[in-house]
Every structure is written in C-alpha cells, then in structure tokens.
Design a protein around this motif. Structure first.
Motif, PDB file in Angstrom:
ATOM      1  N   ASP A   1       0.827  -1.213   0.000  1.00 60.69           N
ATOM      2  CA  ASP A   1       0.000   0.000   0.000  1.00 60.69           C
ATOM      3  C   ASP A   1       0.860   1.262   0.000  1.00 60.69           C
ATOM      4  O   ASP A   1       0.513   2.268  -0.632  1.00 60.69           O
ATOM      5  N   VAL A   2       1.995   1.214   0.699  1.00 55.58           N
ATOM      6  CA  VAL A   2       2.903   2.363   0.702  1.00 55.58           C
ATOM      7  C   VAL A   2       3.529   2.536  -0.681  1.00 55.58           C
ATOM      8  O   VAL A   2       3.666   3.665  -1.184  1.00 55.58           O
ATOM      9  N   LYS A   3       3.892   1.410  -1.300  1.00 54.23           N
ATOM     10  CA  LYS A   3       4.483   1.472  -2.637  1.00 54.23           C
ATOM     11  C   LYS A   3       3.500   2.089  -3.637  1.00 54.23           C
ATOM     12  O   LYS A   3       3.873   2.885  -4.497  1.00 54.23           O
ATOM     13  N   ARG A   4       2.218   1.742  -3.508  1.00 55.51           N
ATOM     14  CA  ARG A   4       1.199   2.298  -4.404  1.00 55.51           C
ATOM     15  C   ARG A   4       1.097   3.812  -4.211  1.00 55.51           C
ATOM     16  O   ARG A   4       1.022   4.570  -5.193  1.00 55.51           O
ATOM     17  N   SER A   5       1.101   4.253  -2.965  1.00 56.49           N
ATOM     18  CA  SER A   5       1.079   5.691  -2.697  1.00 56.49           C
ATOM     19  C   SER A   5       2.311   6.379  -3.267  1.00 56.49           C
ATOM     20  O   SER A   5       2.224   7.481  -3.829  1.00 56.49           O
ATOM     21  N   LEU A   6       3.462   5.731  -3.127  1.00 59.26           N
ATOM     22  CA  LEU A   6       4.697   6.307  -3.651  1.00 59.26           C
ATOM     23  C   LEU A   6       4.618   6.484  -5.162  1.00 59.26           C
ATOM     24  O   LEU A   6       5.021   7.528  -5.703  1.00 59.26           O
ATOM     25  N   VAL A   7       4.091   5.482  -5.854  1.00 58.69           N
ATOM     26  CA  VAL A   7       3.962   5.557  -7.315  1.00 58.69           C
ATOM     27  C   VAL A   7       3.069   6.728  -7.716  1.00 58.69           C
ATOM     28  O   VAL A   7       3.419   7.539  -8.588  1.00 58.69           O
ATOM     29  N   PHE A   8       1.909   6.862  -7.074  1.00 57.02           N
ATOM     30  CA  PHE A   8       1.002   7.951  -7.433  1.00 57.02           C
ATOM     31  C   PHE A   8       1.589   9.314  -7.047  1.00 57.02           C
ATOM     32  O   PHE A   8       1.375  10.308  -7.756  1.00 57.02           O
ATOM     33  N   LEU A   9       2.327   9.357  -5.936  1.00 52.43           N
ATOM     34  CA  LEU A   9       2.966  10.604  -5.549  1.00 52.43           C
ATOM     35  C   LEU A   9       4.020  11.009  -6.575  1.00 52.43           C
ATOM     36  O   LEU A   9       4.101  12.180  -6.982  1.00 52.43           O
TER      37      LEU A   9
ATOM     38  N   MET B   1      -4.957   9.914  -5.096  1.00 46.05           N
ATOM     39  CA  MET B   1      -4.749   8.489  -4.846  1.00 46.05           C
ATOM     40  C   MET B   1      -3.654   8.215  -3.813  1.00 46.05           C
ATOM     41  O   MET B   1      -3.429   7.072  -3.433  1.00 46.05           O
ATOM     42  N   VAL B   2      -2.960   9.241  -3.352  1.00 50.08           N
ATOM     43  CA  VAL B   2      -1.864   9.068  -2.389  1.00 50.08           C
ATOM     44  C   VAL B   2      -2.431   8.965  -0.975  1.00 50.08           C
ATOM     45  O   VAL B   2      -3.191   9.833  -0.541  1.00 50.08           O
ATOM     46  N   LYS B   3      -2.064   7.911  -0.258  1.00 52.98           N
ATOM     47  CA  LYS B   3      -2.605   7.658   1.084  1.00 52.98           C
ATOM     48  C   LYS B   3      -1.535   7.658   2.181  1.00 52.98           C
ATOM     49  O   LYS B   3      -1.868   7.477   3.358  1.00 52.98           O
ATOM     50  N   HIS B   4      -0.273   7.817   1.831  1.00 49.92           N
ATOM     51  CA  HIS B   4       0.809   7.763   2.811  1.00 49.92           C
ATOM     52  C   HIS B   4       1.749   8.954   2.625  1.00 49.92           C
ATOM     53  O   HIS B   4       1.726   9.603   1.587  1.00 49.92           O
ATOM     54  N   GLY B   5       2.575   9.205   3.635  1.00 51.65           N
ATOM     55  CA  GLY B   5       3.593  10.245   3.540  1.00 51.65           C
ATOM     56  C   GLY B   5       3.302  11.496   4.331  1.00 51.65           C
ATOM     57  O   GLY B   5       4.134  12.396   4.375  1.00 51.65           O
ATOM     58  N   ASP B   6       2.117  11.574   4.968  1.00 55.32           N
ATOM     59  CA  ASP B   6       1.839  12.717   5.821  1.00 55.32           C
ATOM     60  C   ASP B   6       2.665  12.633   7.098  1.00 55.32           C
ATOM     61  O   ASP B   6       3.075  11.550   7.524  1.00 55.32           O
ATOM     62  N   SER B   7       2.905  13.788   7.714  1.00 52.15           N
ATOM     63  CA  SER B   7       3.674  13.828   8.951  1.00 52.15           C
ATOM     64  C   SER B   7       2.925  13.118  10.065  1.00 52.15           C
ATOM     65  O   SER B   7       1.712  13.251  10.191  1.00 52.15           O
TER      66      SER B   7
END
Length: 440
Positions: free
Chosen positions: A240-248, A418-424
C-alpha cells in the motif's frame, strides 16, 4: 520537539545556490539559443531538456552514492564542494561563447556546467532530512524553499539590473554575479555546517523521542548504487505504501510538466506575445517569487496542522486555475501580477510538502536513494515538457503555453488524490518533561 531554525537556514544555502543558478539558466539560455544562435523553439526545447536528461541519469546515481560515502566532512559536503566549483568555472564560458557566436564552445560549456550541477543537487537536497527528524521535515523544507526563493529573487534582480535592452545583450555580468552568489553560499556551508555533528544530533534526538529507525545493514554486493539501489529500496516497501509512492511520483512528474513549461518558455512568450524586451519579463517572475517567499513558512505550519496532502491538493488546484487564467491575458498588466503571485503561493504549497512526503516513506539509510527517485520523476517530466511544449509553441502557436500548463496541473490533482501515505506523523515524547526540551 522543536525545529532548529538557524541550522536549517545554514544548510539552506546549498539550495539557495542551486536556485540562483537555475532561475538564471531557465530564463537566459532560451534567449541565447533563440536570438544569439537562431535556434528554433522545438530544438531549443530539446537543448533546454539536456539539464533534465543529465539529472535523470546523474541525480539518482549521486544521491545513492552519497548515501555510501563517509568522509571527515560527511556524506554530502564533498559533492557540494566539487559540483559548485566545477559549475562556476564552466558557466562563465557560456556568455563568452554567446558573445562570440561560438556554438561549439557554448555547447561544450553547457554540457560541462550541467554535469557539475547534476553531481551535487541530490546530495545538497538530502542534507535537510539528514539533520531533521521526520515530523519536522515539512517545516524544515519550508525554510529550505524560502532560501531557494531568496536565490530566485537574487537571480531575477540580477536579470533586471544587468541585462540590457535588445534581443542579444551581453550576459557576462549576469553570469559573474550568479557565480559569486554560488561561491559565497558554498563558503557558508563549508565553514558553518558540521554535517556529521548535525546528523548525529538528529539521531540522538529521535532516540530520545522514541522515533528512531532500525537501520538495516546493507550487503556490499547488493545493487545499492544508482537505479538498482533505488529499485531495491522501493521494493522493500509494503504494497500500500508502494502504491502511494507511485502515485505521488506521478503527481510530481505532472505538476513539474505544468510548472516547468511556463518557467522555461516564459521569457520567449513575453517577448513574442507581449512585446517585452531585455530583462523586463523578469518582473512577473519576481512577483511569483515574492508570492512563494511569503508563503513558505505559513505553508509549513499549515501542513503540520492539516496534513501535507491536503495542502498540496489546494496548491495544485490553485496552479491549474492560475495557468488557465493566464491564457486570457493579451498584454502584461496588474492582473498578470496577481496571477503570478498566486502561482508562487501555489508552488510553495506543493514544493514544501512533496519531497518530505517521499522521504517520509523511507528509512534514514535510503534518504539519498529516495531523493534520487524524487528527482528521477521530476527531471523526467522536465526532459519531456520543454520539447513537447516547444513543439506546440512553434507549430501551433505561443497561445498554447498556459492551456498546456493548466492541463497537466489538473492531471496532477487527480493522481494526488490516490496518495494515502507520507503525511507527517508527530510522535509523543517518552516523558512529559521532554515536551519542554528545545534545540539551541
């Protein structure tokens, strides 16, 4: 946990030097190509993409390489030293080649300048997360971008004051001024930034707050350098993190396609569509820089309160609306200044948060690799967009510039949703007394 503002400002001098150079480069090199060497917009766009082609190859390589380096001056400082000196030496050949209409010398000096600029960009940007705990990186990146905005303003002031009227003025005083700024910024970094000490203090602070990472030992036989190391670093992420990274990263590419198309071609657009001469076009870009300059610190605070993703989405929406509005202006007026001021605010909202979101997803030993990954996508976009937008400018018309930029900003908004990860994710200290600790 409190951000050490003084330390962040000091490491920001590296980004100030980078920004000073690229602002001058993006605005002046297209004018030299078009009016000194009579090169068409499509080919000129291809030449302007060279820096991004270099970056696409070199930034991931040097980002990953700097992760592995261990010198008395730290991981990143040696790259900044060599890259800055080399870039300053060769960039000073560019105006001489333009004045002498020597295309061979110009191309050689341009390639060498771009090579040296590419060697230290990832290491310079990696300095911030090296010395800053994760929860504070949006605030720190706001200060870094503030320093970059100061560099942009300096470059624009130099353009306005040192570039004469006419289509082929002497650019040598401008290049000398930019080189002086870069050398002074390097000296500040060398004499005021103890990279190893600052990194050790960041690790100690994270341990005290219970947010330290477990760094995994890497086998020397592992493909830890360049693209191979980047792929292995990304492959270790949860799905799921990888998917967020791709969209980011896709979002990064799309908004750079929008923004860079305007920054690369605006000097020509202002000349062809609005009849502006010399360095007068820099006024609108100055307004955008001021908009960004006053926005970086508030954006950093808003991001800590509301989240990085929400602030980015607001910024991307603003960017699309502003570029869409730019199409309707047929001459430079006060309305153009308002639009560019909002563009600066929008870009600050995006830029403060996008890079911290990327490195939020990695462990400390992979910061250089993930920095290279970020630049791989941003530079790939900037390889494509000068050529693609240049084709439209040359074969369809200069009126296409702002609709082109608005379209890609709108696409970036969709992918960012579509990004779900990476917030502080600020962590509580181990004890209540630690909440009162501050850094000097």
């Amino acid at each position: 946990m409190k951000l050490n503002n003084k330390r962040t400002i000091l490491i920001g001098f590296a980004f100030l030097a980078i920004s000073t150079f690229w602002q001058m480069y993006d605005n002046i090199i297209p004018l030299i190509l078009k009016y000194s060497f009579q090169i068409g917009d499509t080919l000129s766009g291809g030449i302007m993409a060279l820096d991004n082609i270099f970056a696409l190859i070199m930034l991931p390589l040097f980002g990953a390489w700097s992760d592995k380096v261990n010198t008395k001056r730290g991981k990143r400082t040696p790259f900044i030293l060599v890259g800055t000196i080399g870039a300053c030496v060769f960039m000073l050949l560019l105006p001489a080649a333009a004045n002498g209409r020597n295309l061979v010398l110009f191309v050689f000096a341009l390639l060498m300048t771009l090579l040296f600029m590419s060697t230290f960009r990832s290491p310079a940007v990696s300095l911030m997360p090296d010395v800053t705990p994760k929860p504070l990186r949006s605030k720190a990146n706001a200060i870094i971008n503030l320093m970059g905005a100061i560099g942009v303003v300096l470059s624009l002031v130099f353009i306005m004051l040192l570039v004469g009227d006419g289509q082929t003025p002497n650019y040598e005083p401008l290049f000398i001024a930019v080189a002086v700024v870069m050398v002074l910024a390097l000296l500040v970094l060398l004499f005021r930034v103890d990279e190893k000490k600052f990194t050790e203090e960041r690790l100690a602070l994270e341990r005290d707050w219970g947010i330290a990472e477990e760094e995994e030992a890497e086998d020397d036989s592992e493909a830890g350098q360049g693209a191979g190391g980047i792929r292995s670093a990304a492959a270790s992420l949860p799905a799921d993190v990888k998917r967020s990274l791709v969209f980011l990263l896709l979002s990064v590419a799309f908004w750079y396609m929008a923004y860079n198309s305007v920054t690369t071609a605006f000097s020509k657009y202002a000349t062809e569509m609005w009849g502006m001469e010399g360095g007068s076009f820099a006024g609108a870009l100055m307004v955008a820089s001021v908009g960004a300059l006053i926005s970086f610190l508030p954006v950093g605070m808003l991001s800590s309160r509301f989240g990085r993703k929400k602030v980015i989405l607001v910024g991307v929406a603003m960017l699309a609306c502003c570029f869409g509005s730019g199409f309707f202006f047929k001459e430079p007026n006060f309305g153009v200044n308002i639009i560019f001021f909002l563009v600066g605010m929008a870009w600050a909202s995006i830029n403060v948060n996008s890079y911290p979101m990327v490195v939020e997803m990695c462990k400390g030993s992979d910061i250089g690799k993930f920095t290279g990954m970020y630049y791989t996508f941003s530079m790939a976009a900037q390889v494509l967009t000068p050529v693609l937008s240049g084709f439209f400018l040359e074969h369809v018309g200069y009126w296409t510039l702002f609709p082109y930029a608005a379209f890609f900003a709108a696409v970036a908004f969709c992918t960012m949703l579509m990004v779900k990860h990476g917030d502080s994710r600020p962590e509580a200290p181990k004890s209540k007394l630690e909440a009162f600790d501050v850094e000097d």
